[in-house]
Enzyme design. Structure first.
Site, PDB file in Angstrom:
ATOM      1  N   CYS A 206       0.780  -1.453  -0.026  1.00  0.00           N
ATOM      2  CA  CYS A 206       0.040   0.061  -0.035  1.00  0.00           C
ATOM      3  C   CYS A 206       0.855   1.347  -0.176  1.00  0.00           C
ATOM      4  CB  CYS A 206      -0.867   0.122   1.191  1.00  0.00           C
ATOM      5  SG  CYS A 206      -2.115  -1.378   1.052  1.00  0.00           S
ATOM      6  N   HIS A 341      -2.578   8.058   6.765  1.00  0.00           N
ATOM      7  CA  HIS A 341      -2.833   6.761   6.035  1.00  0.00           C
ATOM      8  C   HIS A 341      -4.239   6.226   6.557  1.00  0.00           C
ATOM      9  CE1 HIS A 341      -1.934   2.990   4.305  1.00  0.00           C
ATOM     10  NE2 HIS A 341      -2.319   2.165   5.166  1.00  0.00           N
ATOM     11  N   HIS A 381     -10.098   2.491   0.395  1.00  0.00           N
ATOM     12  CA  HIS A 381      -8.498   2.067   0.405  1.00  0.00           C
ATOM     13  C   HIS A 381      -8.250   1.619  -0.794  1.00  0.00           C
ATOM     14  CE1 HIS A 381      -4.494   1.517   1.781  1.00  0.00           C
ATOM     15  NE2 HIS A 381      -4.732   0.179   2.485  1.00  0.00           N
TER      16      HIS A 381
END
Length: 948
Positions: A206, A341, A381
């Protein structure tokens, strides 16, 4: 052995001091390069919820849109155990992109079979990269064969897995392997665009995109890259990845990403693609680029031996944040907003919040709390592409001076409750004013389950007291680029530049900002415009500064060069402008036109295509197009400005196909309807966009007229004299200049500035005619001033001999105008009285001989000095037949100098036929960057087992 004297010691000490000073200077320069800020000059994206551009993404964020939807039917697995579980909505919720099977393969020269074998992530990266370059105003041909780095995050290929389930499609082939590998996704970008900098496929999970940002800034600072493309793409084409995440327990059963809320129970999956364009800030300012924000610093590390692989490590997060602000030389307490994040997992949120409190809260002004949010509450996400979504959001926040609402937040997470006075989660959009005297600062965090952490520090774009034009800026910063002289230092200054600058300064000044006194455009930019609006570009103070920097409109080192730019030969099928490459007009010779002593492009052993740019261009006499050495005598000083700005405006558009060109014309017409100044649209389209093979130009004095003509072109209607279309099939298109007997009145009409022309251009006319080789000779032989004739304050001579010589002089002036536009002849034809201008253009006779009352017939002159083929014809019929033969046999384009066609219209016709144009030279005073509509892709469906 001789004992050193006192003098010897003194000399040694002096030398040592000089050596130390030199070493200190070198050390300072090295440290400055290591800390040079990095400019974000372009962005593009495809995010969920219709966020297919930065502006659309900003609207989604500020409108508080939750883009989460149900799983598309074609991506479900009927046998999935999760589908039968009524308590598992998390496997059927996500933020998805529509039409992921669509791709414009023809644009990139890719066959249908190869496109079918390409992972849609590769296709996304190609198209979004092109859009990012358009957004940056960087024509692709300007980057070919440059050290442009490509840093892209790609992790996994669901498309490959789908292919493995289709044995009915036969055995795998090479195209399938290449089309599925992430390394080829990135390599394909460098290959098709002809980029020769670093090329890296990154997979740190990620955090892949933000690792790319970190590496790109290092590459730019070291000089390894001069431009960098950074991005990532992530698609979930099968259900297995989502099911794996569900089994790990990280997906929200509520189907909502409730980051930092007490009810947060995980994230929602999403997909998307984002690409940004980066340059060293001094280079971006030098090249007149629009700077959206600045990357001050970054850091990356790994969790190390944390509790378990995949478990966040608070100490590592604190360390990466400290490292980023140290790299940025920015106090951590000065950051105003952090794009976290923030995946919404209870453990991850707690650790991240604590790290932010520990590192960014101490020493803060109590009246300026730290604002923290995440776009994951809007679009989920995006995993590999999540860092791009975060960074683009932070850039938009800086650009607009606002922070969008953080969704799905009502009850603070326990860790947040303890830090409520130091950290604010914005539950509604809020303004973000800049602290007085200092730029706003934003931080962006990106973490990965594999343990790789990144934090990047951003700041506002710099403000300069410069004109709102696209003219390259003079030196306005003390930062030193990684290569060459300090930014803004001219490589070579024309010896007449200061004189010309003084003349320009004598003209009527532009409108100025009453608050600062700096020049502005007539339509000043709003304080926080959408990125789709026209935008100010930092520049020098006005035309005089531009003149001192060298030839006005000429492209500085490293700046975009369009149409007539020198490039290497592209790979087959590559998306180039499909126009011939050649030297910029700064060098005085357009593509395809021979210069004195040889052709414009001379092949060498290590450059067989003959397309390499070579050093600083020599001075050029615009009346002959021949290079000169040393100082140019005052009587022969070349004009550094064309006779006048293009008015009416010439607006060029191009595309890969007629259908795309019609769509683009309609979209640009709509932009003009929105009130974007025509001058800005014309300049941006000419100087900041690639020129592809299907072309059209419109000549119009107003935005309304230009919009009408564009819609006429889209509808297939012709408008003779105002609208030109054509297709450039590649290769060089040499130009034949033909001169007939001069009609002085008609020539004056062509060269005289139209009413309403920018007064600064009128000053340029004075400069031009005061210093070129024509004025003194014409004034001596005829008693007439060309400057006065062009200004309309003097009449043409009544005597035939004076009228004849003035006509010749105006033909020479017209030749100079075409040369200033980058149009130079490969062959010259002269008929009757036009033989003198033709012989002069061919280099056979000089200016004095061409304008002398008793000059001999050019046919009697020798050919030793001629640098171009010259044909002297007895009548117009013979000349027309010769021009037709050249067009048929050698693809020459015929330009009749003195024809009644207005110069902008004639120039547009040449451009549509593939003749390179020095667009920058035609816009010497620049304009404001106007963001044009992105390229209208012509998608076809490509998928396993389908026929495109």
């Amino acid at each position: 052995m001789t004992t050193p004297t006192t003098t010897d010691y003194s000399t040694l000490l002096k030398r040592a001091a000089e050596k130390i000073a030199g070493l200190q200077q070198r050390l300072g320069e090295a440290e400055a390069r290591h800390k040079v800020p990095i400019a974000v000059v372009g962005m593009a994206c495809r995010f969920p919820g219709g966020a297919d551009s930065p502006d659309a993404y900003w609207r989604l964020l500020t409108d508080g849109v939750d883009a989460v939807t149900g799983l598309p039917a074609e991506r479900r697995r009927p046998e999935s155990p999760h589908l039968a579980d009524p308590n598992a909505p998390h496997t059927t919720q996500g933020s998805y992109l529509p039409g992921v099977d669509g791709f414009d393969a023809a644009f990139f020269g890719i066959t249908d079979a190869e496109a079918t074998a390409m992972d849609p992530q590769q296709r996304l990266l190609l198209e979004v990269t092109w859009e990012a370059l358009e957004h940056a105003g960087l024509p692709v041909e300007a980057l070919r064969a440059t050290t442009t780095g490509v840093f892209m995050g790609v992790t996994g290929s669901d498309y490959w897995q789908l292919r493995m389930r289709r044995p009915d499609l036969g055995p795998l082939d090479a195209a399938t392997g290449i089309g599925s590998a992430g390394s080829f996704a990135v390599g394909r970008i460098s290959h098709l665009l002809g980029l020769q900098g670093p090329c890296m496929c990154l997979d740190t999970g990620c955090s892949s995109a933000m690792v790319g940002v970190h590496l790109a800034t290092r590459s730019l600072r070291s000089g390894e890259s001069d431009t960098a493309l950074v991005g990532a793409a992530h698609l979930m084409l099968g259900a297995e990845g989502t099911e794996t995440l569900a089994d790990l327990g990280v997906l929200s059963r509520q189907g909502k990403c409730k980051t930092f809320d007490a009810e947060a129970d995980g994230f929602v999956v999403g997909e998307g693609c984002g690409v940004i364009v980066l340059k060293r800030l001094p280079d971006a300012l030098r090249d007149g680029d629009r700077v959206l924000a600045v990357i001050k610093g970054s850091a990356t590390n790994h969790n190390g031996a944390s509790g378990a692989l995949g478990i966040p490590n608070g100490s590592a997060q604190r360390a990466v944040i400290r490292g980023a602000y140290a790299d940025a030389a920015t106090p951590a307490a000065s950051v105003g907003y952090v794009e976290a994040h923030g995946t919404g997992t209870p453990l991850g949120d707690a650790i991240e919040l604590q790290a932010l409190v520990d590192e960014l809260v101490p020493g803060r002004d109590p009246d300026l709390p730290l604002v923290v949010g995440t776009g994951k509450t809007n679009i989920g996400h995006l995993e590999t592409a999540s860092g791009m979504a975060a960074l683009i959001k932070a850039v938009l926040c800086l650009h607009h001076g606002a922070i969008p609402a953080h969704l799905h937040f009502s009850t603070p997470h326990p860790e947040l409750a303890q830090a409520a006075e130091q950290i604010v989660i914005p539950t509604e959009s809020r303004p973000w004013p800049a602290p007085e005297g200092t730029p706003r600062t934003a931080g962006v965090s990106s973490f990965s389950a594999n343990g790789t952490n990144v934090h990047v520090v951003l700041a506002d774009a710099p403000t300069t007291n410069a004109a709102a034009t696209g003219t390259p800026a003079a030196a306005t910063t003390t930062a030193t680029p990684a290569t060459g002289a300090p930014a803004g230092t001219p490589a070579a200054v024309d010896p007449a530049a200061d004189t010309l600058a003084a003349g320009a300064e004598a003209g009527t000044p532009a409108a100025s900002d009453p608050a600062t006194g700096t020049p502005t455009s007539v339509n000043p930019k709003p304080s926080t415009p959408a990125l789709g609006a026209e935008a100010d570009i930092p520049t020098a103070g006005g035309p005089a500064d531009t003149l001192r920097a060298g030839r006005p409109g000429a492209t500085p080192t490293g700046a975009p060069k369009t149409d007539g730019a020198a490039t290497r030969t592209p790979a087959a099928g590559a998306p180039t402008a499909d126009g011939p490459a050649g030297g910029t007009q700064a060098g005085g010779v357009a593509a395809g036109a021979p210069a004195a002593g040889g052709p414009a492009d001379t092949p060498t052993a290590d450059d067989p295509a003959g397309t390499r740019e070579t050093g600083t261009p020599t001075a050029v006499n615009p009346l002959t197009g021949t290079p000169t050495t040393g100082a140019v005598p005052a009587a022969e000083a070349p004009p550094l400005l064309p006779p006048h700005l293009l008015s009416p405006h010439l607006l060029p558009l191009s595309a890969r196909s007629p259908e795309a060109l019609r769509t683009l014309a309609t979209r640009v017409a709509a932009r003009l309807d929105e009130g974007v100044p025509l001058a800005d649209v014309a300049w941006t389209a000419a100087c900041r966009r690639s020129h592809l093979e299907h072309r059209l130009t419109v000549t119009a004095a107003t935005a309304a007229e230009a919009a009408r003509l564009l819609r006429a072109a889209a509808a297939g209607r012709s408008e003779p004299g105002a609208l030109a279309t054509g297709r450039h099939t590649g290769g060089r298109r040499p130009v034949v200049f033909s001169y007939g007997p001069p009609d002085a009145e008609a020539l004056l009409s062509l060269l005289r500035p139209p009413a309403g022309t920018d007064p600064r251009a009128a000053a340029a006319i004075d400069v031009l005619n005061a210093l070129n080789a024509l004025e003194p000779t014409v004034a001596t032989t005829t008693g007439t001033s060309l400057r006065a004739l062009l200004a309309g304050s003097e009449r043409l001579p009544a005597d035939p001999e004076g009228l004849r010589l003035v006509g010749r002089a105006l033909q020479l002036a017209l030749t100079a105008w075409w040369r200033s536009a980058g149009i130079t002849p490969a062959t010259v034809i002269g008929v009757g009285e036009g033989r003198w201008a033709a012989a002069h253009a061919a280099g056979r006779i000089g200016t004095d001989q061409a304008l002398a009352a008793n000059s001999a017939d050019p046919a009697a002159a020798g050919t030793d000095g001629s640098v171009l083929p010259l044909h002297l014809c007895d009548d117009a019929r013979e000349a027309a037949a010769l021009a037709a033969r050249l067009a048929a046999s050698k693809r020459h384009v015929h330009l009749e100098l003195g024809a009644a066609t207005p110069l902008p219209t004639a120039l547009g016709q040449l451009h549509c036929q593939g003749v390179p144009v020095d667009w920058a030279g035609l816009h010497p005073l620049g304009a404001r960057f106007a963001e044009l509509p992105r390229y209208p892709w012509q998608h076809k469906s490509y998928w396993w087992g389908r026929t495109p």
